[in-house]
Design a protein around this motif. Structure first.
Motif, PDB file in Angstrom:
ATOM      1  N   ARG A  85       0.811  -1.220   0.000  1.00 21.57           N
ATOM      2  CA  ARG A  85       0.000   0.000   0.000  1.00 21.57           C
ATOM      3  C   ARG A  85       0.843   1.267   0.000  1.00 21.57           C
ATOM      4  O   ARG A  85       0.330   2.354  -0.273  1.00 21.57           O
ATOM      5  N   GLN A  86       2.126   1.130   0.286  1.00 26.67           N
ATOM      6  CA  GLN A  86       3.027   2.283   0.270  1.00 26.67           C
ATOM      7  C   GLN A  86       3.555   2.606  -1.126  1.00 26.67           C
ATOM      8  O   GLN A  86       4.235   3.615  -1.312  1.00 26.67           O
ATOM      9  N   ARG A 105       3.755   4.153  -4.547  1.00 28.49           N
ATOM     10  CA  ARG A 105       3.180   5.353  -5.154  1.00 28.49           C
ATOM     11  C   ARG A 105       3.471   5.435  -6.653  1.00 28.49           C
ATOM     12  O   ARG A 105       3.238   6.460  -7.275  1.00 28.49           O
ATOM     13  N   ASP A 139       2.642   4.266 -10.369  1.00 28.23           N
ATOM     14  CA  ASP A 139       1.544   3.693 -11.139  1.00 28.23           C
ATOM     15  C   ASP A 139       2.066   3.040 -12.415  1.00 28.23           C
ATOM     16  O   ASP A 139       3.069   3.484 -12.998  1.00 28.23           O
ATOM     17  N   GLN A 175      10.709   5.606  -3.459  1.00 35.14           N
ATOM     18  CA  GLN A 175       9.933   4.458  -3.031  1.00 35.14           C
ATOM     19  C   GLN A 175      10.706   3.633  -2.015  1.00 35.14           C
ATOM     20  O   GLN A 175      10.138   3.130  -1.035  1.00 35.14           O
ATOM     21  N   ARG A 204      10.492   5.347   1.290  1.00 36.56           N
ATOM     22  CA  ARG A 204       9.161   5.194   1.886  1.00 36.56           C
ATOM     23  C   ARG A 204       9.021   3.821   2.543  1.00 36.56           C
ATOM     24  O   ARG A 204       8.476   3.700   3.655  1.00 36.56           O
ATOM     25  N   THR A 248       4.348  19.463  -5.507  1.00 34.00           N
ATOM     26  CA  THR A 248       5.194  18.492  -6.207  1.00 34.00           C
ATOM     27  C   THR A 248       5.838  19.101  -7.439  1.00 34.00           C
ATOM     28  O   THR A 248       6.468  18.374  -8.209  1.00 34.00           O
TER      29      THR A 248
END
Length: 794
Positions: A296-297, A299, A301, A314, A317, A591
């Motif tokens: 779920r962490q 990000r 796509d 990533q 994270r 961002t």
């Protein structure tokens, strides 16, 4: 200079003895095998150097046997000491004669012929020193270093020749004669092998620029060899961040023109194909890892353009999640599977246990001004924590981003025990303070002069102190701001500022003054978001700038003979100064320039201000802003869109004053003057009333002008702006001249304008020329068909 060659041994007694023998020749080895015993020494020619020092360096002792080889070694030591211009030893029976000629001392050092580089800069390079012994080798090295300094400035033809002038008492003046030569500019930058991006786009990536019309004022078009290596890395990063994983820089070739005053720089590239993310998963064999929570962490796509920065973020994270779960030495290792068929990459993040290594200590060197704690707080790791190489690299980037250092190197080495490492931080400081003097002009604010002082590392504590004064013919502003970025040793920015603003515009009946202060705290609440809370205290005064006027018992304004009419609304606002005491907050999510995709980003701001904590005003002011940006056509065109709305709601039956209402004074809608839209009193239309509500939408496309070389820094833009200012608590404007009391129309009206802009990014300041045409407007709206903004700092 006429210095003699190295010292020698006089072998005349030995040769005399040998001439009486039957030997026809004597080899050097035979002579070298001779030995001597001296009972006395005669040292001649020394003025500053003690005799005992010379004999000690020579290595001879009365009564002891010394070989010719050892004596020759002693001569070499004397020569190597750099104290003597010549050395000669002559054995004379039991006595050794030592003849020396000392180097002179330097009485003065000067540089002649330099015009482009100041003496202060060049003197810092010279290692020869006044009142020290003159060393020709050091002087030659100094000359080479000076020439290298000129080469860094692009003057490759510069030559530096050291010369001496003999003075009395064995002293010399050391003169460096400089012939600066011409600057070697980069006349042309070209690329070979690029298909996805044009030469124009790639040139914008590089630090080096082509020589243009501002070559006299800038240094980025000067050829510097070290800058080419930096440009090569910038080019690699540019392509990799856009998914070109096979990119190769085959060569970066500078070619010097025959006149040696220009370079032609050519980059040969092999782009490859652009890859995108396909399937991004998380796996682990560790029983304590909840795969679903880690998945779920993610990000990233499917279909996003591949970027190493996206992978790195990533990883951070995932490892941060492990730390929050109380797990140490957890590493997220990406495993990449390449799919050439559809030009995609599958990324598998493997959560595994890393090596058990701890940080023993963090050593910091090179910071003469900046306090250690300013550097240490860039580390999320402290002594005794598990060692995370990725966090150390991230800390190094944060240190460089401070802007306090010309270079910052962070490395790790083995500690005193196994399983421990020492982190070394080596920095080189640079000036962090600046003084600015600026001149600006716009068709709205007219000419203004600005002075500013900024220190981003105040007293070496990492604090920011800014002071600015901007005074013009119709407006002036001054402010001072102090920021502590690590309040209470946390990621908590404390700020306090004071300000004074005054506005007096031609054709307007009222002038305004604002004085106050603001203090606040800011802290991160997410990877791209930050929350700021503040308290503000402001005194606002609106005063009449013409002769007095009267108001009769019915509230009708009677300006008197020869006096311009004024609005009763502003008249009521223009009483005694009003005090606004308020608290508020603002949330920022950004961002743009920092997100995973460098070609796009958004910025979201939401804020509220609550007045009524004392003071005269009671209201709630709410603002919302959304900005979006992305590049198209291979980064050639930049698209921007902005949406801003705001609402001011008065409380406790109070009425808003103009100082707190919204007004078109910050480029809310281009094509209209400051205060040019919004409600106005039909009886006195000169002064804008402002409004309790505003909304604006701005759209812009910025693009290169193909007929103008990109090194000139000129681009174009097409834009469309639309918006409105509306809503008043009090619409009783005063007499309309016919029917008594007049009401102000404060309804929503959508103003709009289109325009074309020329943007000129010069090294002496940015220039923007806006040409606009209003599409929808009311009769009393003030348009502005042309606006020129010039900012010059020196």
């Amino acid at each position: 200079m006429g210095a003699r060659s190295g010292g020698r041994i006089g072998y005349r007694p030995i040769l005399t003895f040998l001439s009486g023998t039957a030997l026809a020749a004597v080899t050097a080895a035979a002579i070298h095998a001779q030995s001597f015993r001296f009972s006395s020494f005669d040292v001649q020619g020394n003025q500053r150097i003690e005799t005992a020092t010379i004999l000690s360096t020579l290595g001879v002792t009365p009564g002891e046997v010394v070989s010719a080889g050892a004596l020759n070694d002693g001569i070499q030591r004397l020569q190597a000491s750099g104290l003597f211009e010549s050395v000669e030893v002559v054995p004379q029976g039991n006595q050794l004669l030592v003849l020396v000629e000392e180097y002179p001392t330097i009485s003065r050092i000067s540089i002649e012929g330099n015009r482009r580089v100041d003496d202060e800069v060049l003197n810092q390079i010279i290692r020869s020193q006044v009142r020290r012994v003159y060393d020709p080798r050091q002087a030659e090295q100094d000359a080479a270093n000076l020439a290298q300094a000129y080469a860094q400035e692009g003057r490759l033809a510069a030559t530096v020749v050291p010369k001496i002038i003999r003075r009395s008492d064995n002293r010399v003046d050391l003169i460096f004669e400089v012939a600066e030569g011409q600057v070697s500019e980069v006349e042309r930058i070209s690329f070979v092998g690029n298909r996805a991006f044009s030469d124009r786009r790639l040139r914008r990536v590089l630090e080096t620029k082509q020589a243009g019309i501002f070559r006299t004022f800038i240094g980025s078009d000067t050829f510097v060899a070290d800058r080419v290596a930096f440009d090569s890395q910038l080019l690699r990063d540019f392509y990799l961040s856009r998914g070109y994983i096979d990119f190769e820089l085959l060569s970066a070739t500078p070619e010097l023109s025959p006149s040696r005053d220009a370079y032609f720089l050519t980059f040969r590239v092999q782009e490859g194909q652009q890859f995108r993310f396909n399937n991004v998963t998380v796996t682990s064999d560790l029983p304590e890892i909840d795969i679903d929570a880690y998945q779920r962490q993610i990000r990233i796509d499917d279909g996003d353009v591949y970027s190493p920065q996206a992978v790195e973020r990533q990883i951070q994270r995932l490892e941060l999640l492990a730390t929050r779960d109380g797990l140490s030495f957890i590493r997220a290792t990406p495993r990449v599977t390449r799919n050439d068929a559809d030009l995609s990459l599958d990324i598998e993040f493997v959560i595994e246990r890393g090596e058990r290594v701890f940080v023993e200590r963090i050593d910091i060197e090179g910071n003469a001004t900046t306090l250690d704690r300013v550097i240490r707080r860039q580390f999320e790791t402290v002594e005794g924590d598990p060692f995370n190489p990725r966090e150390i690299r991230a800390a190094a980037e944060r240190i460089r981003a401070l802007g306090y250092f010309t270079q910052a190197e962070v490395t790790a080495r083995e500690g005193t025990d196994e399983g421990r490492v020492i982190v070394d931080v080596d920095v080189e400081e640079q000036p962090t303070g600046s003084l600015g003097f600026g001149v600006s002009y716009s068709s709205d604010n007219q000419a203004s002069v600005a002075f500013s002082f900024a220190e981003t590392n105040f007293l070496g504590r990492g604090q920011t102190l800014n002071f600015a004064v901007d005074t013009g013919s119709q407006a002036s502003a001054s402010n001072i701001t102090f920021v502590e970025p690590a309040f209470l040793d946390r990621d908590l920015a404390f700020s306090v500022s004071a300000f004074y603003n005054e506005t007096s515009r031609d054709g307007r009946n009222f002038d305004s003054k604002d004085i106050g202060f603001r203090t606040g705290l800011g802290f991160p609440v997410g990877e791209y978001s930050r929350l700021n809370v503040f308290y503000s205290l402001t005194e606002t005064e609106l005063e009449r700038n013409e002769d007095p006027f009267d108001v009769n018992d019915d509230g009708i304004v009677d300006p008197g003979e020869g006096i311009d009419p004024v609005s009763a609304i502003l008249l009521r606002d223009a009483g005694d100064p009003t005090l606004t005491s308020s608290v508020g907050y603002s949330f920022v999510y950004n961002t743009i320039g920092t997100g995973l995709d460098p070609t796009r980003g958004i910025r979201l701001t939401f804020g509220q201000e609550f007045a009524g904590l004392g003071g005269d005003e009671k209201f709630v002011k709410t603002t919302l802003g959304v900005d979006a940006q992305r590049t198209v056509r291979n980064d050639e065109v930049v698209l921007r869109a902005s949406l801003d709305v705001g609402a001011l709601v008065s409380l406790d039956d109070t009425v808003s004053v103009r100082g707190n209402r919204f007004i078109n004074n910050t480029g809310l809608i281009r094509g209209f003057a400051s205060g040019g839209i919004g409600p106005r009193d039909p009886f006195a239309p000169d002064d804008p009333l402002g409004g309790n509500y505003f909304a604006s939408a701005r759209f812009e496309a910025q693009f290169p002008l193909g007929f103008i070389p990109e090194e000139y820094g000129i681009s174009g833009a097409l834009w469309l702006d639309a918006g409105s200012v509306w809503g008043l608590d009090d619409v009783d404007g005063g007499a309309d001249g016919d029917d008594g009391i007049g009401l102000v129309d404060d309804d929503f009206f959508l103003n709009s304008a289109v325009g074309f802009s020329i943007l000129w990014d010069t090294q002496i300041g940015p220039l923007r020329f806006d040409f606009s045409e209003a599409i929808d407007k009311r009769d009393f709206d003030e348009t502005q068909s042309f606006d020129l903004t010039i900012q010059t700092r020196f």
